[in-house]
Design a protein around this motif. Structure first.
Motif, PDB file in Angstrom:
ATOM      1  N   GLU A  46       7.292  -5.016   2.511  1.00 39.14           N
ATOM      2  CA  GLU A  46       7.484  -4.533   1.146  1.00 39.14           C
ATOM      3  C   GLU A  46       6.926  -5.542   0.141  1.00 39.14           C
ATOM      4  O   GLU A  46       6.234  -5.168  -0.810  1.00 39.14           O
ATOM      5  CB  GLU A  46       8.974  -4.299   0.902  1.00 39.14           C
ATOM      6  CG  GLU A  46       9.300  -3.602  -0.393  1.00 39.14           C
ATOM      7  CD  GLU A  46      10.797  -3.325  -0.521  1.00 39.14           C
ATOM      8  OE1 GLU A  46      11.145  -2.701  -1.535  1.00 39.14           O
ATOM      9  OE2 GLU A  46      11.598  -3.718   0.342  1.00 39.14           O
ATOM     10  N   VAL A  47       7.211  -6.825   0.357  1.00 35.96           N
ATOM     11  CA  VAL A  47       6.695  -7.882  -0.524  1.00 35.96           C
ATOM     12  C   VAL A  47       5.175  -7.926  -0.440  1.00 35.96           C
ATOM     13  O   VAL A  47       4.487  -8.029  -1.464  1.00 35.96           O
ATOM     14  CB  VAL A  47       7.316  -9.255  -0.165  1.00 35.96           C
ATOM     15  CG1 VAL A  47       6.635 -10.380  -0.926  1.00 35.96           C
ATOM     16  CG2 VAL A  47       8.807  -9.254  -0.450  1.00 35.96           C
ATOM     17  N   LEU A  48       4.630  -7.829   0.762  1.00 41.44           N
ATOM     18  CA  LEU A  48       3.172  -7.851   0.939  1.00 41.44           C
ATOM     19  C   LEU A  48       2.529  -6.692   0.203  1.00 41.44           C
ATOM     20  O   LEU A  48       1.510  -6.865  -0.472  1.00 41.44           O
ATOM     21  CB  LEU A  48       2.816  -7.814   2.426  1.00 41.44           C
ATOM     22  CG  LEU A  48       1.314  -7.810   2.740  1.00 41.44           C
ATOM     23  CD1 LEU A  48       0.640  -9.063   2.197  1.00 41.44           C
ATOM     24  CD2 LEU A  48       1.097  -7.690   4.245  1.00 41.44           C
ATOM     25  N   SER A  49       3.111  -5.511   0.314  1.00 39.04           N
ATOM     26  CA  SER A  49       2.573  -4.351  -0.389  1.00 39.04           C
ATOM     27  C   SER A  49       2.533  -4.593  -1.895  1.00 39.04           C
ATOM     28  O   SER A  49       1.534  -4.315  -2.556  1.00 39.04           O
ATOM     29  CB  SER A  49       3.421  -3.113  -0.075  1.00 39.04           C
ATOM     30  OG  SER A  49       2.913  -1.996  -0.741  1.00 39.04           O
ATOM     31  N   LEU A  50       3.604  -5.142  -2.442  1.00 36.25           N
ATOM     32  CA  LEU A  50       3.641  -5.443  -3.873  1.00 36.25           C
ATOM     33  C   LEU A  50       2.704  -6.585  -4.239  1.00 36.25           C
ATOM     34  O   LEU A  50       2.125  -6.602  -5.325  1.00 36.25           O
ATOM     35  CB  LEU A  50       5.068  -5.778  -4.307  1.00 36.25           C
ATOM     36  CG  LEU A  50       6.015  -4.595  -4.387  1.00 36.25           C
ATOM     37  CD1 LEU A  50       7.450  -5.076  -4.583  1.00 36.25           C
ATOM     38  CD2 LEU A  50       5.615  -3.661  -5.519  1.00 36.25           C
ATOM     39  N   LEU A  51       2.525  -7.527  -3.331  1.00 31.00           N
ATOM     40  CA  LEU A  51       1.614  -8.644  -3.574  1.00 31.00           C
ATOM     41  C   LEU A  51       0.197  -8.134  -3.816  1.00 31.00           C
ATOM     42  O   LEU A  51      -0.547  -8.690  -4.624  1.00 31.00           O
ATOM     43  CB  LEU A  51       1.652  -9.603  -2.376  1.00 31.00           C
ATOM     44  CG  LEU A  51       0.889 -10.908  -2.491  1.00 31.00           C
ATOM     45  CD1 LEU A  51       1.411 -11.746  -3.646  1.00 31.00           C
ATOM     46  CD2 LEU A  51       0.994 -11.682  -1.185  1.00 31.00           C
ATOM     47  N   GLY A  52      -0.143  -7.050  -3.153  1.00 34.86           N
ATOM     48  CA  GLY A  52      -1.466  -6.452  -3.316  1.00 34.86           C
ATOM     49  C   GLY A  52      -1.709  -5.856  -4.684  1.00 34.86           C
ATOM     50  O   GLY A  52      -2.845  -5.509  -5.026  1.00 34.86           O
ATOM     51  N   THR A  53      -0.674  -5.729  -5.505  1.00 37.11           N
ATOM     52  CA  THR A  53      -0.860  -5.209  -6.867  1.00 37.11           C
ATOM     53  C   THR A  53      -1.393  -6.270  -7.808  1.00 37.11           C
ATOM     54  O   THR A  53      -1.858  -5.955  -8.895  1.00 37.11           O
ATOM     55  CB  THR A  53       0.476  -4.681  -7.446  1.00 37.11           C
ATOM     56  OG1 THR A  53       1.381  -5.777  -7.600  1.00 37.11           O
ATOM     57  CG2 THR A  53       1.076  -3.592  -6.582  1.00 37.11           C
ATOM     58  N   GLY A  54      -1.294  -7.536  -7.398  1.00 37.61           N
ATOM     59  CA  GLY A  54      -1.787  -8.621  -8.231  1.00 37.61           C
ATOM     60  C   GLY A  54      -0.758  -9.214  -9.183  1.00 37.61           C
ATOM     61  O   GLY A  54      -1.063 -10.124  -9.934  1.00 37.61           O
ATOM     62  N   PHE A  55       0.466  -8.710  -9.165  1.00 37.38           N
ATOM     63  CA  PHE A  55       1.497  -9.241 -10.046  1.00 37.38           C
ATOM     64  C   PHE A  55       2.000 -10.581  -9.542  1.00 37.38           C
ATOM     65  O   PHE A  55       1.911 -10.890  -8.358  1.00 37.38           O
ATOM     66  CB  PHE A  55       2.656  -8.254 -10.186  1.00 37.38           C
ATOM     67  CG  PHE A  55       2.317  -7.078 -11.055  1.00 37.38           C
ATOM     68  CD1 PHE A  55       2.225  -7.221 -12.429  1.00 37.38           C
ATOM     69  CD2 PHE A  55       2.084  -5.833 -10.508  1.00 37.38           C
ATOM     70  CE1 PHE A  55       1.905  -6.142 -13.241  1.00 37.38           C
ATOM     71  CE2 PHE A  55       1.763  -4.755 -11.297  1.00 37.38           C
ATOM     72  CZ  PHE A  55       1.675  -4.913 -12.674  1.00 37.38           C
ATOM     73  N   GLY A  56       2.592 -11.345 -10.439  1.00 41.00           N
ATOM     74  CA  GLY A  56       3.123 -12.659 -10.107  1.00 41.00           C
ATOM     75  C   GLY A  56       4.510 -12.578  -9.507  1.00 41.00           C
ATOM     76  O   GLY A  56       5.118 -11.507  -9.416  1.00 41.00           O
TER      77      GLY A  56
END
Length: 142
Positions: free
Chosen positions: A46-56
């Motif tokens: 889940e964190v990896l998926s969100l990491l792909g959005t480019g947010f901090g």
């Protein structure tokens, strides 16, 4: 040589022409992390998926409802488990693996999840009932 304002000589650096695959030249292929996704926990995915959005980290923490230091710990674990060296490399893995990480059926980034198409003619690869300019063959009505 190029003369500067003071009349002195400025050295020009030689232009180096880079040829070949940049991943091969740099010795790192982000796709190598895709094979290691199964080693991640559900929360890490889940964190990896969100990491792909480019947010901090702060935005990720707010989205996940966890502390920023917990996000940092998850990212460190993700980087290690996927064999990456940096957070940025892990984010690239996330972008490459979006279809595997995302379970949203309405996501527009999934080309394979388009609305169901009509059955295709196995011989011509076109919708079975619409074949302009083609002869109708056995087993095909239209």
């Amino acid at each position: 040589m190029h003369e500067g304002r003071r009349g002195g000589n400025m050295t020009r650096l030689p232009t180096v022409k880079q040829t070949g695959c940049s991943h091969r030249r740099m010795g790192h292929d982000p796709e190598s992390g895709l094979a290691r996704l199964e080693s991640l926990t559900g929360r890490e995915r889940e964190v990896l998926s969100l990491l792909g959005t480019g947010f901090g980290n702060r935005e990720l923490a707010l989205e996940l409802g966890i502390a920023e230091r917990t996000v940092k710990a998850h990212i460190a674990s993700i980087v290690e488990k996927t064999g990456q060296q940096t957070r940025t490399q892990a984010a690239i893995v996330a972008a490459l693996a979006h279809e595997e990480l995302c379970s949203d059926a309405a996501c527009t980034r999934h080309p394979m999840r388009l609305p169901a198409q009509k059955a295709l003619c196995p011989r011509h690869g076109v919708p079975a009932k619409v074949q302009p300019g083609l002869r109708i063959h056995r087993g095909l009505r239209g």
